[in-house]
Design a protein around this motif. Sequence first.
Motif, PDB file in Angstrom:
ATOM      1  N   GLY A   1       0.791  -1.225   0.000  1.00 10.56           N
ATOM      2  CA  GLY A   1       0.000   0.000   0.000  1.00 10.56           C
ATOM      3  C   GLY A   1       0.819   1.268   0.000  1.00 10.56           C
ATOM      4  O   GLY A   1       0.422   2.275   0.573  1.00 10.56           O
ATOM      5  N   THR A   2       2.007   1.256  -0.639  1.00 10.84           N
ATOM      6  CA  THR A   2       2.862   2.439  -0.641  1.00 10.84           C
ATOM      7  C   THR A   2       2.939   3.065  -2.029  1.00 10.84           C
ATOM      8  O   THR A   2       3.919   3.694  -2.371  1.00 10.84           O
ATOM      9  CB  THR A   2       4.270   2.068  -0.162  1.00 10.84           C
ATOM     10  N   THR A   3       1.908   2.851  -2.841  1.00  8.40           N
ATOM     11  CA  THR A   3       1.905   3.423  -4.183  1.00  8.40           C
ATOM     12  C   THR A   3       1.884   4.946  -4.112  1.00  8.40           C
ATOM     13  O   THR A   3       1.111   5.543  -3.366  1.00  8.40           O
ATOM     14  CB  THR A   3       0.677   2.936  -4.966  1.00  8.40           C
ATOM     15  N   CYS A   4       2.766   5.548  -4.884  1.00  8.39           N
ATOM     16  CA  CYS A   4       2.868   7.010  -4.894  1.00  8.39           C
ATOM     17  C   CYS A   4       1.774   7.609  -5.778  1.00  8.39           C
ATOM     18  O   CYS A   4       1.604   7.217  -6.943  1.00  8.39           O
ATOM     19  CB  CYS A   4       4.247   7.417  -5.410  1.00  8.39           C
ATOM     20  N   THR A   5       1.038   8.552  -5.237  1.00  4.12           N
ATOM     21  CA  THR A   5       0.000   9.266  -5.983  1.00  4.12           C
ATOM     22  C   THR A   5       0.153  10.752  -5.712  1.00  4.12           C
ATOM     23  O   THR A   5       0.767  11.151  -4.714  1.00  4.12           O
ATOM     24  CB  THR A   5      -1.406   8.817  -5.545  1.00  4.12           C
ATOM     25  N   PRO A   6      -0.398  11.597  -6.583  1.00  8.51           N
ATOM     26  CA  PRO A   6      -0.306  13.047  -6.325  1.00  8.51           C
ATOM     27  C   PRO A   6      -0.901  13.438  -4.979  1.00  8.51           C
ATOM     28  O   PRO A   6      -0.442  14.383  -4.333  1.00  8.51           O
ATOM     29  CB  PRO A   6      -1.084  13.655  -7.500  1.00  8.51           C
ATOM     30  N   GLU A   7      -1.972  12.739  -4.575  1.00  9.79           N
ATOM     31  CA  GLU A   7      -2.595  13.079  -3.286  1.00  9.79           C
ATOM     32  C   GLU A   7      -1.779  12.563  -2.109  1.00  9.79           C
ATOM     33  O   GLU A   7      -1.806  13.130  -1.019  1.00  9.79           O
ATOM     34  CB  GLU A   7      -4.008  12.478  -3.214  1.00  9.79           C
ATOM     35  N   HIS A   8      -1.051  11.477  -2.312  1.00  8.96           N
ATOM     36  CA  HIS A   8      -0.264  10.875  -1.233  1.00  8.96           C
ATOM     37  C   HIS A   8       1.159  10.616  -1.738  1.00  8.96           C
ATOM     38  O   HIS A   8       1.518   9.490  -2.087  1.00  8.96           O
ATOM     39  CB  HIS A   8      -0.904   9.565  -0.748  1.00  8.96           C
ATOM     40  N   PRO A   9       1.930  11.685  -1.855  1.00  8.17           N
ATOM     41  CA  PRO A   9       3.308  11.506  -2.343  1.00  8.17           C
ATOM     42  C   PRO A   9       4.143  10.649  -1.383  1.00  8.17           C
ATOM     43  O   PRO A   9       3.919  10.654  -0.177  1.00  8.17           O
ATOM     44  CB  PRO A   9       3.837  12.940  -2.419  1.00  8.17           C
ATOM     45  N   THR A  10       5.068   9.902  -1.950  1.00 11.37           N
ATOM     46  CA  THR A  10       5.937   9.035  -1.164  1.00 11.37           C
ATOM     47  C   THR A  10       7.382   9.495  -1.308  1.00 11.37           C
ATOM     48  O   THR A  10       7.843   9.767  -2.419  1.00 11.37           O
ATOM     49  CB  THR A  10       5.815   7.573  -1.631  1.00 11.37           C
ATOM     50  N   ILE A  11       8.061   9.588  -0.199  1.00  8.26           N
ATOM     51  CA  ILE A  11       9.480   9.938  -0.209  1.00  8.26           C
ATOM     52  C   ILE A  11      10.289   8.650  -0.255  1.00  8.26           C
ATOM     53  O   ILE A  11      10.087   7.749   0.559  1.00  8.26           O
ATOM     54  CB  ILE A  11       9.861  10.752   1.042  1.00  8.26           C
ATOM     55  N   ARG A  12      11.206   8.541  -1.180  1.00  5.78           N
ATOM     56  CA  ARG A  12      12.065   7.377  -1.291  1.00  5.78           C
ATOM     57  C   ARG A  12      13.483   7.749  -0.851  1.00  5.78           C
ATOM     58  O   ARG A  12      14.031   8.752  -1.298  1.00  5.78           O
ATOM     59  CB  ARG A  12      12.072   6.842  -2.720  1.00  5.78           C
ATOM     60  N   LEU A  13      14.032   6.930   0.005  1.00  3.94           N
ATOM     61  CA  LEU A  13      15.356   7.186   0.547  1.00  3.94           C
ATOM     62  C   LEU A  13      16.356   6.204  -0.033  1.00  3.94           C
ATOM     63  O   LEU A  13      16.071   5.015  -0.165  1.00  3.94           O
ATOM     64  CB  LEU A  13      15.348   7.052   2.075  1.00  3.94           C
ATOM     65  N   LEU A  14      17.531   6.697  -0.346  1.00  2.00           N
ATOM     66  CA  LEU A  14      18.638   5.845  -0.767  1.00  2.00           C
ATOM     67  C   LEU A  14      19.615   5.753   0.400  1.00  2.00           C
ATOM     68  O   LEU A  14      20.154   6.769   0.862  1.00  2.00           O
ATOM     69  CB  LEU A  14      19.334   6.430  -1.999  1.00  2.00           C
ATOM     70  N   LEU A  15      19.834   4.533   0.894  1.00  2.00           N
ATOM     71  CA  LEU A  15      20.746   4.309   2.015  1.00  2.00           C
ATOM     72  C   LEU A  15      21.993   3.613   1.483  1.00  2.00           C
ATOM     73  O   LEU A  15      22.023   2.385   1.327  1.00  2.00           O
ATOM     74  CB  LEU A  15      20.062   3.461   3.094  1.00  2.00           C
ATOM     75  N   PRO A  16      23.037   4.363   1.175  1.00  2.00           N
ATOM     76  CA  PRO A  16      24.243   3.743   0.600  1.00  2.00           C
ATOM     77  C   PRO A  16      24.983   2.922   1.653  1.00  2.00           C
ATOM     78  O   PRO A  16      24.956   3.226   2.839  1.00  2.00           O
ATOM     79  CB  PRO A  16      25.074   4.951   0.145  1.00  2.00           C
ATOM     80  N   GLY A  17      25.615   1.868   1.196  1.00  2.00           N
ATOM     81  CA  GLY A  17      26.415   1.022   2.076  1.00  2.00           C
ATOM     82  C   GLY A  17      27.704   0.639   1.384  1.00  2.00           C
ATOM     83  O   GLY A  17      27.915   0.932   0.198  1.00  2.00           O
ATOM     84  N   ARG A  18      28.558  -0.033   2.119  1.00  2.00           N
ATOM     85  CA  ARG A  18      29.857  -0.448   1.582  1.00  2.00           C
ATOM     86  C   ARG A  18      29.946  -1.973   1.614  1.00  2.00           C
ATOM     87  O   ARG A  18      29.826  -2.589   2.662  1.00  2.00           O
ATOM     88  CB  ARG A  18      30.994   0.140   2.421  1.00  2.00           C
ATOM     89  N   LEU A  19      30.123  -2.581   0.438  1.00  2.00           N
ATOM     90  CA  LEU A  19      30.286  -4.018   0.362  1.00  2.00           C
ATOM     91  C   LEU A  19      31.745  -4.356   0.668  1.00  2.00           C
ATOM     92  O   LEU A  19      32.667  -3.701   0.176  1.00  2.00           O
ATOM     93  CB  LEU A  19      29.918  -4.531  -1.032  1.00  2.00           C
ATOM     94  N   SER A  20      31.935  -5.377   1.481  1.00  2.00           N
ATOM     95  CA  SER A  20      33.296  -5.748   1.877  1.00  2.00           C
ATOM     96  C   SER A  20      33.362  -7.235   2.178  1.00  2.00           C
ATOM     97  O   SER A  20      32.486  -7.781   2.845  1.00  2.00           O
ATOM     98  CB  SER A  20      33.723  -4.952   3.126  1.00  2.00           C
ATOM     99  N   ARG A  21      34.388  -7.907   1.665  1.00  2.00           N
ATOM    100  CA  ARG A  21      34.568  -9.322   1.948  1.00  2.00           C
ATOM    101  C   ARG A  21      34.792  -9.549   3.445  1.00  2.00           C
ATOM    102  O   ARG A  21      34.459 -10.610   3.982  1.00  2.00           O
ATOM    103  CB  ARG A  21      35.756  -9.875   1.137  1.00  2.00           C
ATOM    104  N   SER A  22      35.377  -8.574   4.134  1.00  2.00           N
ATOM    105  CA  SER A  22      35.621  -8.737   5.564  1.00  2.00           C
ATOM    106  C   SER A  22      34.333  -8.809   6.355  1.00  2.00           C
ATOM    107  O   SER A  22      34.307  -9.339   7.467  1.00  2.00           O
ATOM    108  CB  SER A  22      36.489  -7.582   6.089  1.00  2.00           C
ATOM    109  N   LYS A  23      33.233  -8.292   5.778  1.00  2.00           N
ATOM    110  CA  LYS A  23      31.940  -8.338   6.441  1.00  2.00           C
ATOM    111  C   LYS A  23      31.087  -9.521   5.995  1.00  2.00           C
ATOM    112  O   LYS A  23      29.927  -9.638   6.355  1.00  2.00           O
ATOM    113  CB  LYS A  23      31.163  -7.023   6.176  1.00  2.00           C
ATOM    114  N   GLY A  24      31.684 -10.367   5.173  1.00  2.00           N
ATOM    115  CA  GLY A  24      30.948 -11.541   4.727  1.00  2.00           C
ATOM    116  C   GLY A  24      30.186 -11.358   3.449  1.00  2.00           C
ATOM    117  O   GLY A  24      29.368 -12.195   3.076  1.00  2.00           O
ATOM    118  N   HIS A  25      30.452 -10.250   2.714  1.00  2.00           N
ATOM    119  CA  HIS A  25      29.765  -9.994   1.448  1.00  2.00           C
ATOM    120  C   HIS A  25      30.542 -10.691   0.320  1.00  2.00           C
ATOM    121  O   HIS A  25      31.043 -10.050  -0.599  1.00  2.00           O
ATOM    122  CB  HIS A  25      29.658  -8.492   1.183  1.00  2.00           C
ATOM    123  N   ASP A  26      30.672 -11.993   0.437  1.00  2.00           N
ATOM    124  CA  ASP A  26      31.424 -12.738  -0.562  1.00  2.00           C
ATOM    125  C   ASP A  26      30.572 -12.975  -1.811  1.00  2.00           C
ATOM    126  O   ASP A  26      31.079 -13.168  -2.876  1.00  2.00           O
ATOM    127  CB  ASP A  26      31.877 -14.084   0.002  1.00  2.00           C
TER     128      ASP A  26
END
Length: 212
Positions: A187-212
């Motif tokens: 139920g998060t469809t963006c409409t003119p009456e109910h605008p939705t804010i989308r956030l980009l959460l950047p992260g860092r991929l690293s083999r040391s963290k198990g991102h193999d």
Amino acid sequence: MCRPTPAVLHLLPSLHVGGVERGVIDLCTGSPDLSLVASSGGALEPSLPAQCTLLQARTLAWRGPASVLLINPVLLALWSRRHRVEILHAHSRALAVSARMARLLCWALGLRPLPRVVVTWHGYYDTSSLFKRAVCRAVLGAADALVFPSEAMAQHVVGRFGHLVRSDFSLIHRGVAPPVEAPAAAGTTCTPEHPTIRLLLPGRLSRSKGHD
């Protein structure tokens, strides 16, 4: 207050924002009734489950010889006795040494059962000097069980310290189950009456963290 069942005491210098701290919170969330956390405090304290016991001492964040070899071992031995701690789970090198000293203190005082020391090796630590290499060897020697958060880190430590690394070490990747991490976005469809804010959460991929 004493607990009727054995508990796991997680040891970390502080509860400020970080991957190690978040990992401890995840562990405590999985078994809050049997989890205790010992640290010097921090902003993430409210994130711990209500059932989890929080123990505080400023010396847990100190790396001086008096804190590592005397003050903290005495505190850990007393807490182990009071809360019937079965496992001391150290998330830092200094506290791993303190945990081993606490176990020896419990043995000397005739306190039974003796807590087992589990060490999670969280980083690529500097080994450029004899002293720093000796600290890492002491940590490896202190562990009754050893945990690495990624295969890359395990290979790195084995390559540096060889036979000093327990052959039965565990590989446990940190992470959060998807239902906990991201609830269904219904139920998060963006409409003119109910605008939705989308956030980009950047992260860092690293083999040391198990991102193999």
